[in-house]
Design an enzyme around this catalytic site. Sequence first.
Site, short mmCIF file in Angstrom:
data_model
loop_
_atom_site.label_atom_id
_atom_site.label_comp_id
_atom_site.label_asym_id
_atom_site.label_seq_id
_atom_site.Cartn_x
_atom_site.Cartn_y
_atom_site.Cartn_z
N SER A 86 33.35 37.36 46.34
CA SER A 86 34.67 37.58 46.92
C SER A 86 34.75 38.97 47.57
O SER A 86 33.97 39.25 48.47
CB SER A 86 35.74 37.38 45.83
OG SER A 86 36.99 37.09 46.39
N GLU A 177 47.97 51.15 42.15
CA GLU A 177 48.71 51.72 43.29
C GLU A 177 47.87 51.71 44.56
O GLU A 177 48.33 51.30 45.63
CB GLU A 177 49.18 53.15 42.96
CG GLU A 177 50.43 53.21 42.10
CD GLU A 177 51.53 52.24 42.56
OE1 GLU A 177 51.98 52.35 43.72
OE2 GLU A 177 51.92 51.36 41.77
N HIS A 236 36.82 28.97 43.13
CA HIS A 236 36.44 30.28 43.67
C HIS A 236 35.54 31.07 42.72
O HIS A 236 34.66 31.80 43.16
CB HIS A 236 37.71 31.06 44.00
CG HIS A 236 37.46 32.38 44.67
ND1 HIS A 236 36.68 32.51 45.80
CD2 HIS A 236 37.89 33.64 44.35
CE1 HIS A 236 36.63 33.79 46.16
NE2 HIS A 236 37.34 34.48 45.31
#
Length: 254
Positions: A86, A177, A236
Amino acid sequence: MKLNSIIIGEGQPLLILHGFLGMSDNWKTIGNKLAEEKKIQVHLIDQRNHGKSPHTDAHSYELMAEDVSMYCEQHALSNVILLGHSMGGKTAMLAAANYPELVKKLVVVDIAPKYYEPHHQQILAGLTALEEANLQSRQEADKKLSEFISEKPVRLFLLKNLKRKSEGAYCLKVNLETLKKNIEEIGRAFPQDKAFKNPSLFIKGGESNYIKEEDEEKIKSQFPAAEIKEIKGAGHWVHAEKMNDFYKVLVDFL
């Protein structure tokens, strides 16, 4: 940048890069098997802003590819096999293209060189809720996360990111963040002007829609020595869902 890694075994170096919100531990079972049975030295790497690797304000494939090059330099590695799943697959593609002298073979798991629209919003909202809660147990974290994500396997995967702070409450290992701020970057396409000509293997899950039939032409144009193999019945997380089938395809290529 000094990336954290788990190094198993001796022999041909194989570097494994996990996916978005993953960590080196996700690949431990396969890593141990390869090291034991195939005499391969497996490097399970935490990419920046994940696991125990440094947290930074920046997160891009150019930087992560550079991190791989620096890791090879720090560990005196050359002629490596580079495997990525991925997001890690996109990092591996770019590292192989930018530093072809380092990479002997490339393995990309269930990702194509194309652009993907951001699709992790619900997961990021759930993790943000965990970050803001004063969690005292993993059960409490699972309950909170279930308000956002119904699939138990996905929650279990994400909850591996929990760690206990010194004062007892739980927090996350990922740099949430920075990842939220750079979410567009995660789906960015492999650059059109780049290519990697050494042997490559793209493994796709038969039940996954990450690599479609129409993507195969693009893969072959930028990775001319690529083979594309499908693992039937896998989604996946191919390597976790159909581990034995995945392992056989991988070992045949290695």
